[in-house]
Each structure stands twice: as structure tokens, then as C-alpha cells.
Design a protein around this motif. Structure first.
Motif, short mmCIF file in Angstrom:
data_model
loop_
_atom_site.label_atom_id
_atom_site.label_comp_id
_atom_site.label_asym_id
_atom_site.label_seq_id
_atom_site.Cartn_x
_atom_site.Cartn_y
_atom_site.Cartn_z
N ARG A 100 -10.14 30.77 8.59
CA ARG A 100 -10.33 29.58 7.75
C ARG A 100 -10.82 29.96 6.35
NH1 ARG A 100 -10.18 25.17 11.34
NH2 ARG A 100 -10.68 25.77 13.46
N LEU A 101 -11.74 30.91 6.27
CA LEU A 101 -12.27 31.34 4.98
C LEU A 101 -11.21 32.06 4.15
CD1 LEU A 101 -15.83 32.54 6.00
CD2 LEU A 101 -15.22 30.46 4.75
N GLU A 102 -10.36 32.87 4.79
CA GLU A 102 -9.30 33.57 4.07
C GLU A 102 -8.31 32.58 3.45
OE1 GLU A 102 -7.66 36.31 6.90
OE2 GLU A 102 -9.17 37.83 6.48
N VAL A 103 -8.01 31.50 4.15
CA VAL A 103 -7.11 30.48 3.61
C VAL A 103 -7.75 29.80 2.41
CG1 VAL A 103 -6.06 28.24 4.13
CG2 VAL A 103 -5.87 30.10 5.76
N ARG A 104 -9.05 29.49 2.49
CA ARG A 104 -9.74 28.84 1.37
C ARG A 104 -9.84 29.76 0.17
NH1 ARG A 104 -14.29 24.86 2.49
NH2 ARG A 104 -14.01 24.73 0.26
N ILE A 105 -10.05 31.05 0.39
CA ILE A 105 -10.15 32.01 -0.72
C ILE A 105 -8.79 32.15 -1.42
CG2 ILE A 105 -10.42 34.47 -1.23
CD1 ILE A 105 -12.65 34.51 0.88
N ALA A 106 -7.70 32.12 -0.66
CA ALA A 106 -6.36 32.29 -1.24
C ALA A 106 -5.87 31.02 -1.94
CB ALA A 106 -5.38 32.68 -0.14
N ALA A 107 -6.49 29.89 -1.70
CA ALA A 107 -6.05 28.63 -2.31
C ALA A 107 -6.42 28.61 -3.80
CB ALA A 107 -6.70 27.45 -1.60
N PRO A 108 -5.63 27.92 -4.62
CA PRO A 108 -5.97 27.83 -6.05
C PRO A 108 -7.24 27.01 -6.26
CG PRO A 108 -4.08 26.46 -5.54
CD PRO A 108 -4.40 27.23 -4.30
N LEU A 109 -7.95 27.32 -7.33
CA LEU A 109 -9.18 26.60 -7.64
C LEU A 109 -8.86 25.18 -8.11
CD1 LEU A 109 -11.17 29.32 -9.58
CD2 LEU A 109 -11.53 28.57 -7.25
N LEU A 110 -9.67 24.24 -7.70
CA LEU A 110 -9.52 22.86 -8.10
C LEU A 110 -10.77 22.43 -8.87
CD1 LEU A 110 -8.10 21.38 -4.79
CD2 LEU A 110 -6.84 21.97 -6.85
N PRO A 111 -10.64 21.55 -9.86
CA PRO A 111 -11.82 21.09 -10.59
C PRO A 111 -12.71 20.23 -9.70
CG PRO A 111 -9.89 19.86 -11.28
CD PRO A 111 -9.41 20.94 -10.37
N ARG A 112 -14.02 20.27 -9.97
CA ARG A 112 -14.97 19.48 -9.18
C ARG A 112 -14.95 18.01 -9.61
NH1 ARG A 112 -19.19 24.15 -9.75
NH2 ARG A 112 -18.64 25.33 -7.89
N LYS A 113 -14.61 17.74 -10.88
CA LYS A 113 -14.56 16.39 -11.41
C LYS A 113 -13.17 16.15 -11.98
CE LYS A 113 -19.40 16.15 -12.79
NZ LYS A 113 -20.30 15.91 -13.90
N PRO A 114 -12.72 14.89 -12.06
CA PRO A 114 -11.43 14.61 -12.70
C PRO A 114 -11.46 15.05 -14.17
CG PRO A 114 -12.25 12.67 -11.55
CD PRO A 114 -13.33 13.70 -11.51
N GLN A 115 -10.38 15.67 -14.61
CA GLN A 115 -10.33 16.19 -15.96
C GLN A 115 -9.79 15.15 -16.93
OE1 GLN A 115 -11.39 19.58 -16.59
NE2 GLN A 115 -12.24 19.00 -14.62
N LYS A 116 -10.37 15.11 -18.14
CA LYS A 116 -9.91 14.21 -19.19
C LYS A 116 -8.71 14.84 -19.90
CE LYS A 116 -14.53 12.47 -20.08
NZ LYS A 116 -15.61 12.37 -21.07
N PRO A 117 -7.76 14.03 -20.36
CA PRO A 117 -6.63 14.62 -21.10
C PRO A 117 -7.09 15.16 -22.45
CG PRO A 117 -6.51 12.23 -21.13
CD PRO A 117 -7.65 12.59 -20.22
N LEU A 118 -6.44 16.21 -22.92
CA LEU A 118 -6.77 16.82 -24.19
C LEU A 118 -5.95 16.15 -25.28
CD1 LEU A 118 -8.40 19.04 -25.58
CD2 LEU A 118 -6.50 20.58 -25.17
N ASP A 119 -6.48 15.06 -25.85
CA ASP A 119 -5.75 14.27 -26.86
C ASP A 119 -6.31 14.50 -28.25
OD1 ASP A 119 -4.00 13.20 -25.06
OD2 ASP A 119 -5.21 11.43 -24.67
N ILE A 120 -6.46 15.75 -28.64
CA ILE A 120 -6.94 16.06 -29.99
C ILE A 120 -6.09 17.18 -30.57
CG2 ILE A 120 -9.32 15.33 -29.59
CD1 ILE A 120 -10.04 18.29 -29.24
N GLY A 121 -5.98 17.21 -31.88
CA GLY A 121 -5.29 18.31 -32.57
C GLY A 121 -3.84 18.43 -32.18
N LEU A 122 -3.41 19.64 -31.82
CA LEU A 122 -2.02 19.91 -31.47
C LEU A 122 -1.57 19.19 -30.21
CD1 LEU A 122 -1.87 23.75 -32.11
CD2 LEU A 122 -0.80 21.96 -33.48
#
Length: 65
Positions: free
Chosen positions: A31-53
């Protein structure tokens, strides 16, 4: 008559479950090996980057003035 080997079982949150012959129980290490191999997920919802470019509204501007 063919002798049936003793089937393995494991305890789960739903109760005891019988395993298919040739399949071992899932260990904590598995179970731990599967969790280690999984991609990292953010702990909080991310805001869109609506500045500059990356500002989609600003890039869709048709006129300079």
C-alpha cells in the motif's frame, strides 16, 4: 477427486475475504509503495494564475487603446 488446497484469507474493513489461489494478501508495504509512486496532489484547491502572461482575459484583448 481433486484435493482443494486451503485458501488464504485476509481481514478488511468489510470483513474476512478469501483470496484467489496464487494471489497473496496486500501488505502495508504494498500500500505504501503505491502511494509513494502516485503523483503529488495539492492539499488545497489551487487558484488560477490570471496575471501577466497567463491572464486569459488580457490576452484576448483585440485593441491596444
Amino acid at each position: 477427486m481433486i484435493a482443494c488446497p486451503t485458501l488464504q484469507s485476509e481481514m478488511t474493513a468489510d470483513g474476512e475475504q478469501t483470496l484467489i489461489p496464487g494471489v497473496g494478501p496486500i501488505t502495508m508495504r504494498d500500500r505504501l509503495e503505491v502511494r509513494i509512486a502516485a503523483p503529488l496532489l495539492p492539499r488545497k484547491p489551487q487558484k488560477p494564475l490570471d496575471i501577466g502572461l497567463f491572464d486569459e482575459f488580457g490576452r484576448n484583448q483585440l485593441e491596444l487603446f
